[in-house]
Design a protein around this motif. Structure first.
Motif, PDB file in Angstrom:
ATOM      1  N   PHE A   1       0.833  -1.203   0.000  1.00  0.00           N
ATOM      2  CA  PHE A   1       0.000   0.000   0.000  1.00  0.00           C
ATOM      3  C   PHE A   1       0.871   1.257   0.000  1.00  0.00           C
ATOM      4  O   PHE A   1       0.680   2.162  -0.822  1.00  0.00           O
ATOM      5  N   GLY A   2       1.807   1.325   0.941  1.00  0.00           N
ATOM      6  CA  GLY A   2       2.644   2.519   1.036  1.00  0.00           C
ATOM      7  C   GLY A   2       3.545   2.699  -0.171  1.00  0.00           C
ATOM      8  O   GLY A   2       3.708   3.819  -0.673  1.00  0.00           O
ATOM      9  N   GLY A   3       4.136   1.622  -0.650  1.00  0.00           N
ATOM     10  CA  GLY A   3       5.023   1.719  -1.809  1.00  0.00           C
ATOM     11  C   GLY A   3       4.297   2.129  -3.072  1.00  0.00           C
ATOM     12  O   GLY A   3       4.802   2.943  -3.860  1.00  0.00           O
ATOM     13  N   MET A   4       3.104   1.591  -3.279  1.00  0.00           N
ATOM     14  CA  MET A   4       2.342   1.958  -4.466  1.00  0.00           C
ATOM     15  C   MET A   4       1.906   3.416  -4.419  1.00  0.00           C
ATOM     16  O   MET A   4       1.953   4.119  -5.437  1.00  0.00           O
ATOM     17  N   ILE A   5       1.474   3.869  -3.265  1.00  0.00           N
ATOM     18  CA  ILE A   5       1.099   5.284  -3.144  1.00  0.00           C
ATOM     19  C   ILE A   5       2.295   6.174  -3.458  1.00  0.00           C
ATOM     20  O   ILE A   5       2.190   7.179  -4.172  1.00  0.00           O
ATOM     21  N   PHE A   6       3.465   5.822  -2.910  1.00  0.00           N
ATOM     22  CA  PHE A   6       4.669   6.622  -3.136  1.00  0.00           C
ATOM     23  C   PHE A   6       4.999   6.689  -4.623  1.00  0.00           C
ATOM     24  O   PHE A   6       5.239   7.766  -5.178  1.00  0.00           O
ATOM     25  N   VAL A   7       4.999   5.540  -5.297  1.00  0.00           N
ATOM     26  CA  VAL A   7       5.359   5.489  -6.717  1.00  0.00           C
ATOM     27  C   VAL A   7       4.328   6.203  -7.571  1.00  0.00           C
ATOM     28  O   VAL A   7       4.671   6.996  -8.468  1.00  0.00           O
ATOM     29  N   LEU A   8       3.055   5.952  -7.310  1.00  0.00           N
ATOM     30  CA  LEU A   8       2.003   6.519  -8.154  1.00  0.00           C
ATOM     31  C   LEU A   8       1.884   8.025  -7.970  1.00  0.00           C
ATOM     32  O   LEU A   8       1.637   8.751  -8.938  1.00  0.00           O
ATOM     33  N   VAL A   9       2.028   8.520  -6.749  1.00  0.00           N
ATOM     34  CA  VAL A   9       2.000   9.968  -6.543  1.00  0.00           C
ATOM     35  C   VAL A   9       3.175  10.623  -7.249  1.00  0.00           C
ATOM     36  O   VAL A   9       3.043  11.688  -7.871  1.00  0.00           O
ATOM     37  N   TYR A  10       4.346   9.985  -7.181  1.00  0.00           N
ATOM     38  CA  TYR A  10       5.529  10.538  -7.864  1.00  0.00           C
ATOM     39  C   TYR A  10       5.299  10.591  -9.375  1.00  0.00           C
ATOM     40  O   TYR A  10       5.719  11.538 -10.039  1.00  0.00           O
ATOM     41  N   CYS A  11       4.626   9.573  -9.921  1.00  0.00           N
ATOM     42  CA  CYS A  11       4.443   9.498 -11.371  1.00  0.00           C
ATOM     43  C   CYS A  11       3.340  10.431 -11.870  1.00  0.00           C
ATOM     44  O   CYS A  11       3.417  10.924 -13.007  1.00  0.00           O
ATOM     45  N   THR A  12       2.315  10.650 -11.075  1.00  0.00           N
ATOM     46  CA  THR A  12       1.156  11.412 -11.551  1.00  0.00           C
ATOM     47  C   THR A  12       1.035  12.806 -10.951  1.00  0.00           C
ATOM     48  O   THR A  12       0.121  13.540 -11.321  1.00  0.00           O
ATOM     49  N   ALA A  13       1.930  13.168 -10.029  1.00  0.00           N
ATOM     50  CA  ALA A  13       1.802  14.478  -9.377  1.00  0.00           C
ATOM     51  C   ALA A  13       1.885  15.620 -10.380  1.00  0.00           C
ATOM     52  O   ALA A  13       1.173  16.626 -10.244  1.00  0.00           O
ATOM     53  N   GLY A  14       2.729  15.488 -11.395  1.00  0.00           N
ATOM     54  CA  GLY A  14       2.868  16.545 -12.383  1.00  0.00           C
ATOM     55  C   GLY A  14       1.779  16.554 -13.435  1.00  0.00           C
ATOM     56  O   GLY A  14       1.721  17.488 -14.248  1.00  0.00           O
ATOM     57  N   ILE A  15       0.921  15.539 -13.445  1.00  0.00           N
ATOM     58  CA  ILE A  15      -0.141  15.451 -14.450  1.00  0.00           C
ATOM     59  C   ILE A  15      -1.491  15.820 -13.855  1.00  0.00           C
ATOM     60  O   ILE A  15      -2.214  16.670 -14.386  1.00  0.00           O
ATOM     61  N   SER A  16      -1.839  15.178 -12.761  1.00  0.00           N
ATOM     62  CA  SER A  16      -3.153  15.399 -12.150  1.00  0.00           C
ATOM     63  C   SER A  16      -3.083  15.866 -10.708  1.00  0.00           C
ATOM     64  O   SER A  16      -4.114  16.181 -10.116  1.00  0.00           O
TER      65      SER A  16
END
Length: 255
Positions: A118-133
């Motif tokens: 849970f924590g790792g996926m949130i970290f990776v996905l926020v890093y990947c999508t923070a600049g888009i959405s």
């Protein structure tokens, strides 16, 4: 202690190596305001021209121009994919733990593995999508930012719809891959543990959601980039140079 501390030594008058290059920030930040103003909040005082940060204007309630922008739909797709991957990986990890027939701790990733997924996926996905959405990946985050006027109603509704669709698709893919395991364990859904009421579970969810949204607001606050918000640096320098006795007593420096 008082007599020795009242005579600042060379160590007290000089900033440590870690403070090199920070004098300019301190001079332009905390030292530009009077001592009567609290350190860390002085950036909020005075006129707008004195602030060393820029607070974004409130988002409009309805912005029709967004509906014709490709970036609007690209952000929704990013939220869909992020929520899809989050539910797919996390639910599949839960299924692998609760569905372990042997019951051996070495046969699965265990409870810590679930937490890391849970924590790792949130970290990776926020890093990947923070600049888009903005990397919301949660309707609670989107709704909280909408109430704070950080995004329009149009974008908030669109985000929440795409997040729910992504969550449904992610859980659906897991069910398609592991149908028997999924149905036998209720889809890995949370349940209230014995000895607790549904009210206890609701209270825990409210507190947990508050911490999540509060963290998002703190991480995206414009004041975090202000020079005057660096309280540890300002406090250390002010204490050592202006109140050496207090610095010695409270352990900032050695006597």
């Amino acid at each position: 202690i008082i007599s020795s501390a009242s005579q600042p030594s060379q160590e007290l008058s000089e900033a440590p190596p870690a403070m090199e290059g920070k004098e300019e920030d301190v001079r332009l930040g905390a030292n530009r305001y009077s001592e009567r103003q609290p350190i860390g909040t002085a950036a909020q005082g005075g006129g707008a021209d004195e602030k060393d940060y820029k607070e974004p204007p409130p988002a409009p309630l309805f912005e029709a121009e967004e509906l014709t922008s490709w970036s609007f739909y690209r952000a929704g797709i990013a939220e869909f994919l992020a929520t899809f991957l989050f539910l797919y990986i996390s639910v599949l990890t839960v299924m692998g733990v609760v569905g372990n027939p042997s019951g051996s701790k070495c046969g699965t990733v265990g409870i810590q593995g679930i937490a890391w997924s849970f924590g790792g996926m949130i970290f990776v996905l926020v890093y990947c999508t923070a600049g888009i959405s903005g990397g919301h990946i949660n309707p609670a985050v989107t709704f909280g930012l909408f109430l704070a006027r950080k995004l329009s109603l149009t974008r908030a509704v669109f985000y929440m719809v795409m997040q729910c669709l992504g969550a449904i698709c992610g859980a659906g893919v897991v069910k398609g891959f592991q149908t028997t395991l999924y149905q036998g364990n209720g889809g890995g859904a949370n349940s209230v543990a014995p000895g607790y009421t549904k009210g206890d579970g609701l209270g825990a969810e409210i507190v947990g959601t508050f911490v999540l949204v509060y963290t998002v607001f703190s991480a995206t606050d414009a004041k975090r980039s202000a020079r005057d918000s660096h309280v540890p640096v300002s406090t250390y320098v002010h204490t050592v140079h202006r109140w050496p006795a207090a610095a010695t007593v409270f352990g900032f420096v050695n006597d």
